[in-house]
Design an enzyme around this catalytic site. Structure first.
Site, mmCIF file in Angstrom:
data_model
loop_
_atom_site.group_PDB
_atom_site.id
_atom_site.type_symbol
_atom_site.label_atom_id
_atom_site.label_comp_id
_atom_site.label_asym_id
_atom_site.label_seq_id
_atom_site.Cartn_x
_atom_site.Cartn_y
_atom_site.Cartn_z
ATOM 1 N N SER A 55 0.926 -1.120 -0.137
ATOM 2 C CA SER A 55 0.072 -0.018 -0.158
ATOM 3 C C SER A 55 1.094 1.157 0.007
ATOM 4 C CB SER A 55 -0.829 0.058 1.084
ATOM 5 O OG SER A 55 -0.354 -0.313 2.160
ATOM 6 N N ASP A 93 5.296 -7.245 2.734
ATOM 7 C CA ASP A 93 4.784 -7.419 1.199
ATOM 8 C C ASP A 93 5.686 -7.946 0.354
ATOM 9 O OD1 ASP A 93 1.955 -7.862 1.210
ATOM 10 O OD2 ASP A 93 1.615 -5.587 1.244
ATOM 11 N N LYS A 123 4.520 -11.360 3.103
ATOM 12 C CA LYS A 123 3.151 -11.789 2.985
ATOM 13 C C LYS A 123 2.897 -11.729 1.362
ATOM 14 C CE LYS A 123 -0.066 -8.474 3.507
ATOM 15 N NZ LYS A 123 -0.726 -8.080 2.090
ATOM 16 N N GLU A 125 -0.298 -12.358 -1.588
ATOM 17 C CA GLU A 125 -1.670 -11.973 -2.045
ATOM 18 C C GLU A 125 -2.030 -13.418 -2.705
ATOM 19 O OE1 GLU A 125 -2.846 -8.610 -3.687
ATOM 20 O OE2 GLU A 125 -1.811 -7.246 -2.026
ATOM 21 N N GLU A 192 -9.491 -9.311 3.508
ATOM 22 C CA GLU A 192 -9.656 -8.099 3.301
ATOM 23 C C GLU A 192 -11.149 -7.487 2.620
ATOM 24 O OE1 GLU A 192 -6.539 -5.715 1.491
ATOM 25 O OE2 GLU A 192 -7.853 -4.132 1.009
HETATM 26 O O1 KIV Z 1 -0.446 -3.384 1.568
HETATM 27 C C1 KIV Z 1 -1.205 -3.233 2.901
HETATM 28 O O2 KIV Z 1 -1.027 -2.390 3.335
HETATM 29 C C2 KIV Z 1 -1.953 -4.257 2.947
HETATM 30 C C3 KIV Z 1 -2.924 -4.315 3.892
HETATM 31 C C4 KIV Z 1 -4.145 -3.353 3.314
HETATM 32 C C5 KIV Z 1 -3.583 -5.595 4.637
HETATM 33 O O3 KIV Z 1 -1.884 -5.338 2.529
#
Ligand code: KIV
Length: 274
Positions: A55, A93, A123, A125, A192
């Site tokens: 994000s 991420d 993390k 997705e 989410e």
């Molecule tokens: O990138 C991010 O901030 C996220 C959150 C919204 C969980 O994946």
């Protein structure tokens, strides 16, 4: 605030702490950070997990989507966060196309994050199709957090940021995905923007913690983008964001007063000069 351990030192949060929290029913707190000072303040007040989310593409770089975010961007921001954090678990991420093309890419890029920054987990997705990648990363010692529901890296497939899994077929698929990720070895799953009744079902169906964003109160923990909850992303007003401050307004007031003082020759004063 975090519970203190026997020696009265703040708790150092690991992936194991997070999985134990589901068993004991202690809610998991998670917010994003992309820089040293925000991370330092989050750590100071006892947040459990800090997510260096992609994000950052939206809120730091001003992109329309998270797709342009690169591995170098993630590593740059994660290093700033890492430098500030003593106790929270840092999760980073994996950006778009850093893991989707091949297992080799996934290993090399997750390995870069772990080796160059030294954080606790990555993390990814996506659903069941990531099982082989997750299994392999976990096997070589890289803990993985999953992310289901609205996965912003798939925005061009969805075509909208609306609530996901509102129909039976998508809801059932999401539960299958959660179980597949659990089996592959994720230590937690972000949910989410899905209906809260579905988040409740997923939370009951898996032994690993679920952490919700726009997924209602039944998840094992909650996460928000830090600039949203601070009121800095003023045009972005989805109902799931509780704004704890209005820092956009606070910032503009401070800047306006500074401009006025400089133009009015009121800053710097005698006490601010040498
Ligand atoms: O990138 C991010 O901030 C996220 C959150 C919204 C969980 O994946």
């Amino acid at each position: 605030m975090k519970k203190q351990n026997k020696t009265d030192k703040p708790r150092v949060v690991t992936t194991k702490t997070v999985t134990t929290m589901k068993k004991t029913g202690e809610k998991i707190t998670m917010l994003t950070a992309y820089d040293y000072l925000v991370a330092k303040n989050l750590d100071r007040v006892g947040i459990d997990i800090i997510l260096v989310g992609d994000s950052l593409g939206n809120v730091v770089h001003g992109y329309d989507t998270t797709l342009p975010v690169t591995m170098d961007d993630m590593i740059y921001h994660a290093k700033a966060v890492k430098g500030a954090v003593k106790n929270a678990l840092i999760v980073v991420d994996m950006p778009f196309m850093s893991f989707q093309a091949s297992l080799d890419d996934a290993v090399r890029n997750a390995g870069r994050i772990m080796k160059e920054v030294g954080v606790g987990a990555v993390k990814l997705e996506g659903g069941a199709y990531l099982s082989e990648i997750v299994r392999h990363l976990v096997r070589i010692g890289i803990p993985v957090m999953g992310h289901l529901g609205l996965t912003p890296q798939a925005i061009n497939k969805f075509g909208t940021y609306e609530v996901r899994a509102q129909d039976r077929a998508e809801a059932d698929e999401l539960i299958r995905d959660a179980k597949a990720l659990e089996k592959a070895g994720v230590f937690a799953i972000i949910l989410e923007k899905i209906p809260s009744a579905l988040a409740k079902r997923v939370t009951a169906a898996v032994s690993v913690p679920t952490i919700g964003i726009g997924a209602g109160p039944h998840c094992d923990g909650q996460v928000l983008v830090v600039y949203d909850m601070l009121g800095l992303t003023e045009e972005f007003r989805p109902r799931f964001v509780r704004r704890y401050e209005e820092l956009g307004e606070t910032m503009r007031n401070a800047f306006t007063r500074y401009i006025r003082d400089v133009r009015g020759k009121k800053f710097p004063g005698r006490e601010e000069s040498y």
